[in-house]
Design a protein around this motif. Structure first.
Motif, PDB file in Angstrom:
ATOM      1  N   GLY A 130       0.815  -1.210   0.000  1.00 28.21           N
ATOM      2  CA  GLY A 130       0.000   0.000   0.000  1.00 28.21           C
ATOM      3  C   GLY A 130       0.849   1.260   0.000  1.00 28.21           C
ATOM      4  O   GLY A 130       0.511   2.235  -0.696  1.00 28.21           O
ATOM      5  N   ARG A 131       1.943   1.243   0.751  1.00 28.22           N
ATOM      6  CA  ARG A 131       2.828   2.416   0.772  1.00 28.22           C
ATOM      7  C   ARG A 131       3.476   2.640  -0.586  1.00 28.22           C
ATOM      8  O   ARG A 131       3.707   3.782  -0.997  1.00 28.22           O
ATOM      9  CB  ARG A 131       3.895   2.252   1.861  1.00 28.22           C
ATOM     10  CG  ARG A 131       3.379   2.470   3.269  1.00 28.22           C
ATOM     11  CD  ARG A 131       4.519   2.640   4.255  1.00 28.22           C
ATOM     12  NE  ARG A 131       5.263   1.402   4.435  1.00 28.22           N
ATOM     13  CZ  ARG A 131       4.996   0.491   5.368  1.00 28.22           C
ATOM     14  NH1 ARG A 131       3.976   0.680   6.202  1.00 28.22           N
ATOM     15  NH2 ARG A 131       5.726  -0.607   5.481  1.00 28.22           N
ATOM     16  N   SER A 132       3.778   1.544  -1.283  1.00 28.04           N
ATOM     17  CA  SER A 132       4.369   1.673  -2.622  1.00 28.04           C
ATOM     18  C   SER A 132       3.384   2.349  -3.579  1.00 28.04           C
ATOM     19  O   SER A 132       3.758   3.248  -4.333  1.00 28.04           O
ATOM     20  CB  SER A 132       4.755   0.295  -3.161  1.00 28.04           C
ATOM     21  OG  SER A 132       5.767  -0.290  -2.378  1.00 28.04           O
ATOM     22  N   PHE A 133       2.119   1.926  -3.506  1.00 28.36           N
ATOM     23  CA  PHE A 133       1.109   2.537  -4.371  1.00 28.36           C
ATOM     24  C   PHE A 133       0.868   3.998  -3.997  1.00 28.36           C
ATOM     25  O   PHE A 133       0.619   4.841  -4.858  1.00 28.36           O
ATOM     26  CB  PHE A 133      -0.209   1.762  -4.287  1.00 28.36           C
ATOM     27  CG  PHE A 133      -0.175   0.422  -4.954  1.00 28.36           C
ATOM     28  CD1 PHE A 133       0.309   0.289  -6.246  1.00 28.36           C
ATOM     29  CD2 PHE A 133      -0.624  -0.718  -4.299  1.00 28.36           C
ATOM     30  CE1 PHE A 133       0.344  -0.949  -6.884  1.00 28.36           C
ATOM     31  CE2 PHE A 133      -0.601  -1.955  -4.921  1.00 28.36           C
ATOM     32  CZ  PHE A 133      -0.105  -2.068  -6.217  1.00 28.36           C
ATOM     33  N   GLN A 170       7.781  -4.326  -3.821  1.00 30.52           N
ATOM     34  CA  GLN A 170       7.874  -3.337  -4.888  1.00 30.52           C
ATOM     35  C   GLN A 170       7.800  -3.999  -6.259  1.00 30.52           C
ATOM     36  O   GLN A 170       7.207  -3.446  -7.196  1.00 30.52           O
ATOM     37  CB  GLN A 170       9.179  -2.555  -4.755  1.00 30.52           C
ATOM     38  CG  GLN A 170       9.232  -1.624  -3.557  1.00 30.52           C
ATOM     39  CD  GLN A 170      10.543  -0.861  -3.476  1.00 30.52           C
ATOM     40  OE1 GLN A 170      11.589  -1.380  -3.876  1.00 30.52           O
ATOM     41  NE2 GLN A 170      10.498   0.357  -2.979  1.00 30.52           N
ATOM     42  N   ALA A 171       8.404  -5.181  -6.390  1.00 29.59           N
ATOM     43  CA  ALA A 171       8.348  -5.914  -7.661  1.00 29.59           C
ATOM     44  C   ALA A 171       6.908  -6.283  -7.996  1.00 29.59           C
ATOM     45  O   ALA A 171       6.465  -6.167  -9.153  1.00 29.59           O
ATOM     46  CB  ALA A 171       9.213  -7.165  -7.575  1.00 29.59           C
ATOM     47  N   LEU A 172       6.155  -6.716  -6.978  1.00 30.46           N
ATOM     48  CA  LEU A 172       4.738  -7.040  -7.207  1.00 30.46           C
ATOM     49  C   LEU A 172       3.953  -5.774  -7.541  1.00 30.46           C
ATOM     50  O   LEU A 172       3.047  -5.795  -8.382  1.00 30.46           O
ATOM     51  CB  LEU A 172       4.150  -7.717  -5.973  1.00 30.46           C
ATOM     52  CG  LEU A 172       2.670  -8.092  -6.055  1.00 30.46           C
ATOM     53  CD1 LEU A 172       2.405  -9.060  -7.197  1.00 30.46           C
ATOM     54  CD2 LEU A 172       2.189  -8.696  -4.730  1.00 30.46           C
ATOM     55  N   ALA A 173       4.312  -4.670  -6.910  1.00 30.33           N
ATOM     56  CA  ALA A 173       3.602  -3.410  -7.146  1.00 30.33           C
ATOM     57  C   ALA A 173       3.729  -2.968  -8.600  1.00 30.33           C
ATOM     58  O   ALA A 173       2.732  -2.564  -9.221  1.00 30.33           O
ATOM     59  CB  ALA A 173       4.135  -2.321  -6.207  1.00 30.33           C
ATOM     60  N   GLN A 203       8.578   6.195  -9.283  1.00 31.10           N
ATOM     61  CA  GLN A 203       7.614   6.786  -8.358  1.00 31.10           C
ATOM     62  C   GLN A 203       7.395   5.920  -7.125  1.00 31.10           C
ATOM     63  O   GLN A 203       7.243   6.432  -6.019  1.00 31.10           O
ATOM     64  CB  GLN A 203       6.279   7.012  -9.076  1.00 31.10           C
ATOM     65  CG  GLN A 203       6.271   8.197 -10.020  1.00 31.10           C
ATOM     66  CD  GLN A 203       6.173   9.517  -9.293  1.00 31.10           C
ATOM     67  OE1 GLN A 203       5.303   9.713  -8.448  1.00 31.10           O
ATOM     68  NE2 GLN A 203       7.069  10.449  -9.615  1.00 31.10           N
ATOM     69  N   ILE A 204       7.361   4.602  -7.310  1.00 27.70           N
ATOM     70  CA  ILE A 204       7.065   3.723  -6.170  1.00 27.70           C
ATOM     71  C   ILE A 204       8.334   3.274  -5.445  1.00 27.70           C
ATOM     72  O   ILE A 204       8.267   2.454  -4.539  1.00 27.70           O
ATOM     73  CB  ILE A 204       6.252   2.496  -6.616  1.00 27.70           C
ATOM     74  CG1 ILE A 204       7.046   1.616  -7.576  1.00 27.70           C
ATOM     75  CG2 ILE A 204       4.949   2.922  -7.248  1.00 27.70           C
ATOM     76  CD1 ILE A 204       6.282   0.379  -8.030  1.00 27.70           C
ATOM     77  N   GLY A 205       9.480   3.812  -5.863  1.00 25.16           N
ATOM     78  CA  GLY A 205      10.705   3.578  -5.107  1.00 25.16           C
ATOM     79  C   GLY A 205      11.631   2.504  -5.622  1.00 25.16           C
ATOM     80  O   GLY A 205      12.567   2.106  -4.929  1.00 25.16           O
ATOM     81  N   ILE A 206      11.414   2.004  -6.837  1.00 25.01           N
ATOM     82  CA  ILE A 206      12.306   0.993  -7.407  1.00 25.01           C
ATOM     83  C   ILE A 206      13.538   1.691  -7.978  1.00 25.01           C
ATOM     84  O   ILE A 206      13.424   2.587  -8.817  1.00 25.01           O
ATOM     85  CB  ILE A 206      11.592   0.187  -8.512  1.00 25.01           C
ATOM     86  CG1 ILE A 206      10.444  -0.621  -7.903  1.00 25.01           C
ATOM     87  CG2 ILE A 206      12.572  -0.748  -9.217  1.00 25.01           C
ATOM     88  CD1 ILE A 206       9.651  -1.405  -8.924  1.00 25.01           C
ATOM     89  N   GLU A 207      14.709   1.303  -7.512  1.00 25.99           N
ATOM     90  CA  GLU A 207      15.944   1.960  -7.925  1.00 25.99           C
ATOM     91  C   GLU A 207      16.624   1.282  -9.105  1.00 25.99           C
ATOM     92  O   GLU A 207      17.632   1.775  -9.609  1.00 25.99           O
ATOM     93  CB  GLU A 207      16.912   2.024  -6.748  1.00 25.99           C
ATOM     94  CG  GLU A 207      16.379   2.863  -5.568  1.00 25.99           C
ATOM     95  CD  GLU A 207      17.372   2.930  -4.417  1.00 25.99           C
ATOM     96  OE1 GLU A 207      18.451   2.280  -4.534  1.00 25.99           O
ATOM     97  OE2 GLU A 207      17.074   3.608  -3.421  1.00 25.99           O
ATOM     98  N   ALA A 208      16.093   0.154  -9.554  1.00 24.65           N
ATOM     99  CA  ALA A 208      16.691  -0.545 -10.697  1.00 24.65           C
ATOM    100  C   ALA A 208      16.667   0.358 -11.925  1.00 24.65           C
ATOM    101  O   ALA A 208      15.699   1.079 -12.162  1.00 24.65           O
ATOM    102  CB  ALA A 208      15.937  -1.846 -10.970  1.00 24.65           C
ATOM    103  N   GLY A 209      17.750   0.322 -12.700  1.00 25.36           N
ATOM    104  CA  GLY A 209      17.868   1.183 -13.864  1.00 25.36           C
ATOM    105  C   GLY A 209      16.926   0.793 -14.990  1.00 25.36           C
ATOM    106  O   GLY A 209      16.330  -0.293 -15.008  1.00 25.36           O
ATOM    107  N   ALA A 210      16.813   1.695 -15.963  1.00 18.81           N
ATOM    108  CA  ALA A 210      15.914   1.479 -17.095  1.00 18.81           C
ATOM    109  C   ALA A 210      16.308   0.251 -17.910  1.00 18.81           C
ATOM    110  O   ALA A 210      15.451  -0.369 -18.551  1.00 18.81           O
ATOM    111  CB  ALA A 210      15.905   2.715 -17.992  1.00 18.81           C
TER     112      ALA A 210
END
Length: 334
Positions: A42-45, A294-297, A244-251
């Protein structure tokens, strides 16, 4: 009698696909309920503003409208001159049935049925949908493979080559054993025979398409070029959602993971690739070091974008905009 047997087989196959989706939903629900993961999810969303999400949906809708021109171009190659807006409406109708309607009839079949109402060249029209789908699928796999070898070849995703080879061998062995078990039973042999017939039909369609479109290489190149461009735009949009939801993995991860799971979603084991796409995408991001929640989000955000962007197809169907003008029907005012 044969039609009844085919109908029964299709229903059984549909129920199996629905069962797969239901099992995936139950598994995700149980996992999220454990250890208060729903709070993290929920926090990720919550980090993603509604206007930002609306903007991504708008961009995706625009990309789909432009992507419909790829099919329109293929139709014109075969001398089928329907209006481009008709092609766009039929494209969104198919998108709606693929993503928002858990029915036994896929969006491509719906599109194939109604495009024949716009032209007398029915076989060529239906074949264009097959070619359109094939170009989209092949483009996704080509992008995933190219970006992997260029961007991620030296990146450690937590799976050694030996482990990956072992997993592949287990999958191949499992498929072989399952096929053998199915072949023991009469009903299973009929199912395998039907799968073989579908394979032969696919091969015939592919050859027919190759002959018809082989003389128009520039059209095919233009279709691939447009597909790569729009897929890149869509992936960039999901990368922004991830940020936006905090995933730091690059493009670079997005340009491999997303098109790869789009290709996996084409495997007809579920409805609209539900469960396959989300599970594959979340699993790949976890391998890249992203937190599981976050991956599921990001995987669920993609599904939400698809469903919302497909809703114009519902309006098109309700108002009869998918039919030729002389066949359009007015909705009942009662």
């Amino acid at each position: 009698m044969a039609e009844q047997k085919n109908s029964k087989t299709q229903k059984i196959f549909f129920y199996i696909r629905i069962g797969f989706v239901a099992a995936a939903i139950i598994a995700v629900t149980v996992w999220v309920a454990q250890n208060n993961r729903y709070l993290v999810l929920g926090r990720s969303f919550a980090k993603m503003g509604p206007w930002f999400f609306a903007g991504i949906v708008g961009a995706f809708v625009a990309s789909q409208a432009i992507l419909a021109s790829r099919w329109w171009l293929l139709l014109r190659t075969q001398g089928i001159h329907i209006e481009i807006w008709a092609a766009i409406r039929l494209h969104f109708l198919g998108l709606f049935y693929n993503n928002a309607m858990p029915g036994s009839v896929g969006g491509d079949l719906i599109r194939a049925w109604y495009v024949t109402k716009h032209t007398d060249k029915k076989f060529a029209a239906v074949l264009s949908i097959f070619v359109d789908r094939f170009i989209g699928l092949l483009s996704s796999l080509m992008m995933a493979g190219f970006c992997y070898f260029v961007l991620l070849r030296d990146v450690n995703l937590g799976v050694s080559q030996k482990t990956a080879s072992g997993i592949l061998m287990w999958i191949i062995t499992g498929v072989a054993v399952l096929t053998g078990i199915v072949a023991v039973f009469p009903a299973g042999r009929k199912l395998l025979a039907k799968a073989y017939q579908h394979g032969v039909t696919f091969a015939k369609k592919f050859w027919t398409a190759a002959v018809l479109y082989g003389s128009k290489p520039l059209t095919i190149l233009a279709a691939f070029g447009l597909t790569f461009l729009l897929q890149s735009m869509v992936i960039a949009g999901f990368w922004l959602i991830g940020r936006q939801i905090g995933i730091e993995a690059g493009a670079k991860y997005y340009f491999v993971f997303f098109p790869l799971t789009w290709g996996l979603g084409a495997i007809p084991v579920s409805v609209g690739g539900a469960g396959v796409v989300e599970g594959g995408l979340a699993g790949l991001f976890v391998l890249a070091g992203v937190e599981a929640e976050q991956a599921l989000a990001i995987a669920l955000c993609q599904r939400a974008v698809w469903i919302v962007a497909a809703l114009p197809g519902a309006y098109i169907h309700w108002t009869g905009k998918h039919l030729p003008k002389e066949q359009q029907i007015e909705p009942d005012g009662d």
